[in-house]
Scaffold this motif. Sequence first.
Motif, mmCIF file in Angstrom:
data_model
loop_
_atom_site.group_PDB
_atom_site.id
_atom_site.type_symbol
_atom_site.label_atom_id
_atom_site.label_comp_id
_atom_site.label_asym_id
_atom_site.label_seq_id
_atom_site.Cartn_x
_atom_site.Cartn_y
_atom_site.Cartn_z
ATOM 1 N N VAL A 184 0.845 -1.200 0.000
ATOM 2 C CA VAL A 184 0.000 0.000 0.000
ATOM 3 C C VAL A 184 0.883 1.254 0.000
ATOM 4 O O VAL A 184 0.636 2.199 -0.763
ATOM 5 N N VAL A 185 1.937 1.224 0.814
ATOM 6 C CA VAL A 185 2.850 2.373 0.874
ATOM 7 C C VAL A 185 3.563 2.539 -0.473
ATOM 8 O O VAL A 185 3.662 3.650 -1.008
ATOM 9 N N VAL A 186 4.042 1.419 -1.018
ATOM 10 C CA VAL A 186 4.766 1.451 -2.290
ATOM 11 C C VAL A 186 3.875 2.027 -3.395
ATOM 12 O O VAL A 186 4.290 2.910 -4.154
ATOM 13 N N LEU A 187 2.633 1.537 -3.448
ATOM 14 C CA LEU A 187 1.717 2.028 -4.483
ATOM 15 C C LEU A 187 1.424 3.507 -4.320
ATOM 16 O O LEU A 187 1.339 4.247 -5.300
ATOM 17 N N GLY A 188 1.266 3.910 -3.059
ATOM 18 C CA GLY A 188 0.997 5.328 -2.806
ATOM 19 C C GLY A 188 2.193 6.190 -3.191
ATOM 20 O O GLY A 188 2.072 7.126 -3.977
ATOM 21 N N ILE A 189 3.354 5.813 -2.655
ATOM 22 C CA ILE A 189 4.543 6.665 -2.831
ATOM 23 C C ILE A 189 5.058 6.657 -4.270
ATOM 24 O O ILE A 189 5.542 7.660 -4.766
ATOM 25 N N PHE A 190 4.969 5.520 -4.958
ATOM 26 C CA PHE A 190 5.512 5.473 -6.320
ATOM 27 C C PHE A 190 4.462 5.721 -7.397
ATOM 28 O O PHE A 190 4.672 6.549 -8.275
ATOM 29 N N ALA A 191 3.339 4.998 -7.324
ATOM 30 C CA ALA A 191 2.376 5.080 -8.425
ATOM 31 C C ALA A 191 1.429 6.278 -8.282
ATOM 32 O O ALA A 191 1.361 7.133 -9.173
ATOM 33 N N LEU A 192 0.703 6.343 -7.143
ATOM 34 C CA LEU A 192 -0.285 7.433 -7.006
ATOM 35 C C LEU A 192 0.392 8.802 -7.022
ATOM 36 O O LEU A 192 -0.104 9.736 -7.653
ATOM 37 N N GLY A 232 -1.072 10.426 -16.535
ATOM 38 C CA GLY A 232 -1.471 10.471 -15.121
ATOM 39 C C GLY A 232 -2.784 9.732 -14.909
ATOM 40 O O GLY A 232 -2.934 8.952 -13.959
ATOM 41 N N MET A 233 -3.746 9.980 -15.831
ATOM 42 C CA MET A 233 -5.033 9.279 -15.744
ATOM 43 C C MET A 233 -4.818 7.767 -15.854
ATOM 44 O O MET A 233 -5.430 6.976 -15.112
ATOM 45 N N MET A 234 -3.916 7.361 -16.757
ATOM 46 C CA MET A 234 -3.658 5.927 -16.952
ATOM 47 C C MET A 234 -3.071 5.301 -15.675
ATOM 48 O O MET A 234 -3.501 4.228 -15.247
ATOM 49 N N ILE A 235 -2.116 5.996 -15.063
ATOM 50 C CA ILE A 235 -1.493 5.438 -13.847
ATOM 51 C C ILE A 235 -2.518 5.339 -12.723
ATOM 52 O O ILE A 235 -2.562 4.348 -11.988
ATOM 53 N N LEU A 236 -3.371 6.379 -12.612
ATOM 54 C CA LEU A 236 -4.398 6.372 -11.558
ATOM 55 C C LEU A 236 -5.354 5.189 -11.746
ATOM 56 O O LEU A 236 -5.761 4.543 -10.785
ATOM 57 N N THR A 237 -5.705 4.912 -13.003
ATOM 58 C CA THR A 237 -6.618 3.794 -13.289
ATOM 59 C C THR A 237 -5.950 2.452 -12.929
ATOM 60 O O THR A 237 -6.569 1.595 -12.307
ATOM 61 N N PHE A 238 -4.689 2.326 -13.315
ATOM 62 C CA PHE A 238 -3.945 1.094 -12.994
ATOM 63 C C PHE A 238 -3.812 0.912 -11.480
ATOM 64 O O PHE A 238 -3.818 -0.205 -10.985
ATOM 65 N N SER A 239 -3.644 2.043 -10.777
ATOM 66 C CA SER A 239 -3.365 1.953 -9.341
ATOM 67 C C SER A 239 -4.498 1.319 -8.561
ATOM 68 O O SER A 239 -4.262 0.691 -7.531
ATOM 69 N N LEU A 240 -5.732 1.481 -9.040
ATOM 70 C CA LEU A 240 -6.858 0.898 -8.303
ATOM 71 C C LEU A 240 -6.681 -0.603 -8.176
ATOM 72 O O LEU A 240 -6.810 -1.166 -7.096
ATOM 73 N N ILE A 241 -6.330 -1.231 -9.291
ATOM 74 C CA ILE A 241 -6.209 -2.691 -9.268
ATOM 75 C C ILE A 241 -5.085 -3.094 -8.314
ATOM 76 O O ILE A 241 -5.199 -4.073 -7.574
#
Lengths: 179, 495
Positions: free
Chosen positions: B205-213, B389-398
Amino acid sequence: MQPDTPTPHVFPTARRPGELLFAMLFLGLSVLLLAQIGWQTQWLPGKGLAAQPRTWPFIGLAGMVLFGALHLLATRRVRRTPGRWAEALVWVRSLEFVAWYLAYVFSVPYLGYLPATLIFCVSLTWRCGYRGRFALVSAAGFGLGVVLFFRTALAAKIPGGAIYELLPAPLNSFFLTYF
Amino acid sequence: MDLFLSSLEILARWDVFAALVVGSVGGVIVGAMPGVGAAVAIAILLPATFSLEPIVGLTALLGIYGSSMFGGAIPAILINTPGTPVNALTTYDGYPMTRRGEARRALSLAYGASFFGGIFAILCLILLAPVLASIAPMFGAREIFLAALLGIVLVVLTHRGQILAAGMLVCFGIFLKTVGLEGTAYTQRYTFGQTWLASGVDLIVVVLGIFALSQAFFLLTQRDTTYELPPVKGKFLQGLTEIFKYKRLATVGSGFGVICGMIPGVGEFMSQFLSYSYAQRTSKTPDLFGKGNPEGIVASEAANNSVPPAAMIPLLALGIPGEELTAMMLSVFYVHNVIPGPQLFRDQMDFVLALYIALFVLNVLVILFLMTSTNILMQVMRIPSRFLGMMILTFSLIGVYSLRNSLTDCAIAAGFGVFGFILKRLDLPTSPVILGIVLGGLMETKLRTAMTRVNSPLDFIDRPIAFILFAMIILAIGLHITTHLRNRAKDKAHA
């Protein structure tokens, strides 16, 4: 990234606006958390220092306070870069996209992964200013591709949407399995 | 030979090969997109790999890790923007070459140097494997604790000009790992009476937040940049052979990459910096560096691409990740109950060797892909940044949601996303937080185990490897302080 000197520097060499504000906030939070250590952790009698549940939170927080204080001092000594509050405003502006993301997350159990993703992709693309047909169709195509890859092909764990219950029985089970 | 055949057997499966192809090609594409990078892609794909077998999931992630730097050289050379942060030095000489109309030559050199670096590092590792297999069992709890501590010290010290920020962020990571139910006495730590904090803060969760989101927020709040893509004509194969003109630089650069990759916490930045400085120092034309000298491209690309295979050493042999990408991979091992460390080297050497062979195949696949598809690949640079940015945000949900279908996880990830966004805006490093979480947790466990067997602090370093590690920590700190004082004295003398 046009080089301004022939000497390479992959490491940042100047302070950005807002760094002092960040340093103050970070140190404030660290001190606040460290002050709670007696309440939030335990000291067990008869156990050595290494086995105490309090030891590692203390090491982490003491380090945050120490380095945070030194960082704040170092930041204060560097010439002030104007634009601190403008920078803080940019931080606040990111909350709009947090709201978009959370709205997307919250809508999935109701709308289902496929509809929620399509709506999210198209509407965020619209919000970002890409309003041409090509951009919107690309966004929808991208959303569909993501769902097909993760949900249909890799069977990622995403709950079926409540809205799928409104579909006729065979279609309902198809949507619950693949979308 | 049996070991080699047994490792080939592990790899000779359609799903492993498919994962390798998808990872390698995907890594190049991701690397070629400025603003995405391997860290974002691995963070997003990590939870999806949990449902796969360890070797399948790891080869996919390894593919992305090992090939993203190949792709990252493309925008660095063509549009002066590094695709991944570690291609920064490639812009110095790559872009001036493009402006001179030598884009194809610069790209060929970058591909050749990257390939050379990758293969050099893999060969070193295969030769080193038996040595490692004999040394790894000599690492007990105290040695692993000291190696992790060395990693923490080096993570901080190698962030030149940002040591204090890196220090506070690594400590933040150490603190984050302690939140929740503690493992031995089962007491709560910093949960503030909240049940959702009892299980702690999940690394993914931290990794996804700090790197992807955070990257998505960063791109979404920016203005779009449009790039003029220069024409790239000619055959890449011809250019690839030019690398043999720079064998010495490529070999030394790859050597720096292998050494820096093996030391926890050092990684690509330091290796390419050392390699570039060496190339400049020993060049017959040092004045041309930064103005389109092919030697600069060879030095930086050979060095950065030899790091990923070498970084697998501390990860596999000791369970210590050297930087954020290997820290993420560590979680794949843990999820599948494959515990990296001396036992893995002793009992599953075929698995380790299979990963090395996968890295070798990956380099070959990538170079073939690049030779045939560079012109098509260049088009990914045309994707506008906010759309990205929109693409990364969409991927991040999964990535977050598929972990345990928890809305709380998504909210926590969003919180870390804002934190990471602020760090990115301020040019502060994000990797110390992740390494603090992983190494901090490891150090707490190992220190507890080690302290049951020692009577005094001196007992802690009375074994040869423990003593060497301790001496390295003291040496690293001592050298840093000496250099700092010397630089200050020099500055004062100049003032």
